[in-house]
Design an enzyme around this catalytic site. Structure first.
Site, PDB file in Angstrom:
ATOM      1  CE  LYS A 199      -1.828   2.658   3.010  1.00  0.00           C
ATOM      2  NZ  LYS A 199      -1.700   3.948   2.271  1.00  0.00           N
TER       3      LYS A 199
ATOM      4  CB  CYS B 233      13.618   9.640   6.538  1.00  0.00           C
ATOM      5  SG  CYS B 233      14.636   8.553   5.523  1.00  0.00           S
TER       6      CYS B 233
ATOM      7  CD  GLU C  41      10.332  13.259  10.844  1.00  0.00           C
ATOM      8  OE1 GLU C  41       9.206  12.790  11.084  1.00  0.00           O
ATOM      9  OE2 GLU C  41      11.185  12.674  10.151  1.00  0.00           O
TER      10      GLU C  41
HETATM   11  P1  NAD Z   1       2.878   8.379   7.516  1.00  0.00           P
HETATM   12  O1  NAD Z   1       3.337   7.548   8.663  1.00  0.00           O
HETATM   13  O2  NAD Z   1       1.810   9.361   7.734  1.00  0.00           O
HETATM   14  O3  NAD Z   1       2.347   7.428   6.335  1.00  0.00           O
HETATM   15  C1  NAD Z   1       3.154   6.394   5.802  1.00  0.00           C
HETATM   16  C2  NAD Z   1       2.246   5.296   5.281  1.00  0.00           C
HETATM   17  O4  NAD Z   1       1.554   4.709   6.383  1.00  0.00           O
HETATM   18  C3  NAD Z   1       1.185   5.763   4.298  1.00  0.00           C
HETATM   19  O5  NAD Z   1       1.046   4.794   3.279  1.00  0.00           O
HETATM   20  C4  NAD Z   1      -0.068   5.834   5.162  1.00  0.00           C
HETATM   21  O6  NAD Z   1      -1.269   5.669   4.452  1.00  0.00           O
HETATM   22  C5  NAD Z   1       0.159   4.662   6.107  1.00  0.00           C
HETATM   23  N1  NAD Z   1      -0.536   4.749   7.383  1.00  0.00           N
HETATM   24  C6  NAD Z   1      -0.850   5.869   8.084  1.00  0.00           C
HETATM   25  N2  NAD Z   1      -1.481   5.524   9.234  1.00  0.00           N
HETATM   26  C7  NAD Z   1      -1.570   4.181   9.253  1.00  0.00           C
HETATM   27  C8  NAD Z   1      -2.114   3.240  10.177  1.00  0.00           C
HETATM   28  N3  NAD Z   1      -2.680   3.615  11.322  1.00  0.00           N
HETATM   29  N4  NAD Z   1      -2.019   1.921   9.872  1.00  0.00           N
HETATM   30  C9  NAD Z   1      -1.427   1.513   8.729  1.00  0.00           C
HETATM   31  N5  NAD Z   1      -0.909   2.356   7.808  1.00  0.00           N
HETATM   32  C10 NAD Z   1      -0.963   3.674   8.076  1.00  0.00           C
HETATM   33  O7  NAD Z   1       4.187   9.030   6.922  1.00  0.00           O
HETATM   34  P2  NAD Z   1       4.290  10.040   5.705  1.00  0.00           P
HETATM   35  O8  NAD Z   1       3.713  11.350   6.123  1.00  0.00           O
HETATM   36  O9  NAD Z   1       3.779   9.360   4.477  1.00  0.00           O
HETATM   37  O10 NAD Z   1       5.886  10.149   5.562  1.00  0.00           O
HETATM   38  C11 NAD Z   1       6.661  11.023   6.322  1.00  0.00           C
HETATM   39  C12 NAD Z   1       7.255  10.322   7.512  1.00  0.00           C
HETATM   40  O11 NAD Z   1       7.943   9.145   7.091  1.00  0.00           O
HETATM   41  C13 NAD Z   1       8.293  11.146   8.233  1.00  0.00           C
HETATM   42  O12 NAD Z   1       8.158  10.948   9.613  1.00  0.00           O
HETATM   43  C14 NAD Z   1       9.612  10.557   7.756  1.00  0.00           C
HETATM   44  O13 NAD Z   1      10.706  10.742   8.604  1.00  0.00           O
HETATM   45  C15 NAD Z   1       9.253   9.125   7.640  1.00  0.00           C
HETATM   46  N6  NAD Z   1      10.154   8.432   6.724  1.00  0.00           N
HETATM   47  C16 NAD Z   1      11.086   7.584   7.233  1.00  0.00           C
HETATM   48  C17 NAD Z   1      11.982   6.950   6.377  1.00  0.00           C
HETATM   49  C18 NAD Z   1      13.041   6.002   6.871  1.00  0.00           C
HETATM   50  O14 NAD Z   1      13.592   5.282   6.059  1.00  0.00           O
HETATM   51  N7  NAD Z   1      13.353   5.983   8.155  1.00  0.00           N
HETATM   52  C19 NAD Z   1      11.906   7.179   5.007  1.00  0.00           C
HETATM   53  C20 NAD Z   1      10.938   8.067   4.524  1.00  0.00           C
HETATM   54  C21 NAD Z   1      10.056   8.682   5.393  1.00  0.00           C
HETATM   55  O1  6OD Z   2      18.577   5.839  -0.557  1.00  0.00           O
HETATM   56  C1  6OD Z   2      18.050   4.889  -0.017  1.00  0.00           C
HETATM   57  O2  6OD Z   2      18.303   3.763  -0.325  1.00  0.00           O
HETATM   58  C2  6OD Z   2      17.052   5.104   1.039  1.00  0.00           C
HETATM   59  N1  6OD Z   2      16.576   4.015   1.629  1.00  0.00           N
HETATM   60  C3  6OD Z   2      16.675   6.342   1.362  1.00  0.00           C
HETATM   61  C4  6OD Z   2      15.712   6.661   2.343  1.00  0.00           C
HETATM   62  C5  6OD Z   2      15.299   7.907   2.458  1.00  0.00           C
HETATM   63  C6  6OD Z   2      14.256   8.300   3.364  1.00  0.00           C
HETATM   64  O3  6OD Z   2      13.468   9.224   3.155  1.00  0.00           O
END
Ligand code: NAD
Ligand code: 6OD
Length: 486
Positions: A187, A297, A390
């Protein structure tokens, strides 16, 4: 200016058991660039999620479950080739959904997604397992046994991905999950359904057996995401997104004790020592704080600079931030409002705004989009919410430090621990400091150089487990020890 036209024609759709499934429930898709409605996204009901999980289970019991690792790696290579053949279409769809600059999608997102399939094809094929000849004194017969390990897939895996690097982060999990022989129900974020839909087309064209890869669209809480991650038929969950969402998923997954891999949020520090190449540190921080308007992230939101070069660093960084052009918008009006609320909070908390702090005006359609200015702040105490939470926007706070121990203490004084950057020309210092920073990834004199074979993940609220290279293959498979008496 990015174009949205492709998305309206593309019509994001669920992909279940090898076919695109129609659905009546939809929600509007808005352009982050100008706020206009450009399409509709299907919202998967519980029934559609059930059907996707059933299809995945059936695939494991059918031809997909009988594939060899060689066959799976060949599928992965065909998928990589399929994305490459439609490269421009993927780039346009990613740009359309996110509003990110085309260059970024064309040099990072889509090449990296292709790279994910190729890397896991190589890694899974070449993966050795261990065998131990064992002698047990007192055993009857030869007194010997052979222990060896085989790996079997976990089964049906749910993959939930965010909107910031939509295809890159989705394929980062899909590729190793398929390589290890699992069946996937994915998803993507409700904000970015397009490249995932194109991926489903490519996977179909690559001839993957029906049900091995399924795609459902929709929201998270109380909707498709929650239905999927609390589903009794799901054997493992790989999630990338916000830490609070991770906590909610964990609560739902607890009922079935479903294994989890979590890549979560960050509040990443950069440590700039007085012996650093200052120009390089400034340019590096421009990249690490403002790439994709801070919506990665790994982006830096806290910069700690050794006192003798603090003023010079702040002046140069603020000047570069003010001069930035061509940057993309926040993903949504809601996210823009969240980032702006932190800009206001920072001022209430006593920050000095060195650059930005507001909404830019362009004099064109982008004025209706979801843009915020690249922002540099100073003057906040370590306890300020702006320094601890964040924001996920183009903003960093810069604070001074006096010595190495203080720098490390400040860097580690955070609920998060995803990534950090150290800027120094003193090699001994680099090796001393890097392992002491509480983060899964520490860069020295660079940022976001990622080798796909290396471990990726965070500590504290930034995640559970590691993905990347063999770490992903470990998560997506179960080691089984076989002990044969000989
Ligand atoms: P989000 O957590 O709001 O959503 C991510 C996904 O989770 C979406 O597909 C959403 O529909 C789904 N989701 C939301 N609530 C849910 C629930 N209760 N149950 C199941 N699925 C659910 O995050 P976002 O706003 O899409 O992305 C930004 C966040 O993601 C930031 O906090 C960022 O730091 C983090 N992020 C982390 C990484 C990493 O690799 N550590 C990478 C990219 C983004
Ligand atoms: O570059 C990558 O492989 C990776 N996993 C990046 C993640 C970025 C998070 O937003």
């Amino acid at each position: 200016m990015p174009l949205r036209s492709t998305i309206a024609a593309m019509k994001p759709a669920h992909y279940v058991n090898g076919v695109f499934a129609p659905t009546e429930a939809t929600f509007p898709l808005l352009s982050p660039v100008d706020g206009s409605q450009v399409g509709v996204v299907p919202e998967a009901s519980r029934d559609i999620v059930d059907a996707a999980v059933r299809a995945a289970r059936a695939a494991l019991d059918g031809p997909w479950g009988r594939t060899s690792v060689e066959e799976r790696c060949a599928f992965l290579r065909r998928i990589a080739d399929g994305i490459e053949a439609r490269f421009d279409e993927f780039v346009a769809a990613e740009v359309a959904d996110t509003g990110k600059p085309r260059d970024l999608a064309a040099t990072v997102d889509i090449p990296r997604a292709i790279g994910n399939f190729r890397a896991y094809a190589d890694l899974a094929y070449g993966r050795p397992e261990r065998a131990y000849p064992t002698t047990v004194p007192g055993w009857s017969g030869s007194g010997q046994a052979l222990n060896y390990t085989v790996r079997r897939p976990l089964g049906v895996v749910a993959i939930i991905s965010p909107w910031n690097l939509p295809l890159l982060l989705l394929t980062w999990k899909v590729a190793p999950a398929l390589a290890a022989g699992n069946a996937v129900v994915a998803k993507p974020s409700e904000e970015t359904p397009s490249t995932a839909t194109l991926l489903a087309e490519v996977i179909g064209e690559a001839g993957l057996p029906d049900g091995a890869f399924n795609l459902v669209h929709g929201h998270g809480a109380g909707a498709a995401g929650e239905h999927l991650t609390s589903h009794a038929g799901v054997d493992a969950i790989a999630f990338t997104g916000a830490s609070a969402t991770g906590a909610a998923i964990m609560r739902n997954a607890a009922e079935h004790v479903t294994p989890l891999s979590f890549e979560l949020g960050g509040k990443n520090p950069a440590l700039v020592f007085a012996d650093a190449d200052l120009a390089e540190a400034v340019e590096g921080t421009v990249r690490s704080s403002f790439t994709h308007s801070g919506q990665i992230c790994l982006c830096t939101e806290r910069v700690y600079v050794q006192r003798p070069v603090f003023d010079e660093f702040v002046r140069a960084l603020a000047e570069r931030a003010r001069a930035l052009t061509g940057y993309g918008p926040m993903i949504s009006a809601e996210h823009r409002d969240k980032v702006l609320s932190y800009y206001r909070l920072a001022v209430e908390e006593g920050a000095t705004v060195q650059a930005g702090g507001g909404v830019p005006t362009f004099g064109d359609a982008r004025d209706s989009g979801f843009y915020v200015e690249p922002t540099v702040l100073t003057g906040l105490p370590q306890s300020a919410r702006t320094v601890r939470e964040e924001i996920f926007g183009p903003v960093c706070h810069v604070a001074p430090f006096d010595d190495e121990d203080e720098a490390i203490r400040l860097a580690n004084d955070s609920p998060y621990g995803l990534a950090a950057t150290v800027w120094t020309t003193d090699l001994s210092r680099a090796h001393r400091v890097a392992p002491r920073v509480e983060a899964g990834i520490v860069w020295v004199n660079c940022w976001n150089l990622r080798d796909l074979r290396t471990p990726f993940g965070g500590v504290k609220a930034s995640g559970i487990g590691r993905e990347g290279g063999e770490y992903s293959l470990d998560f997506f498979s179960e080691p089984v020890n076989v002990c044969v008496k000989i």
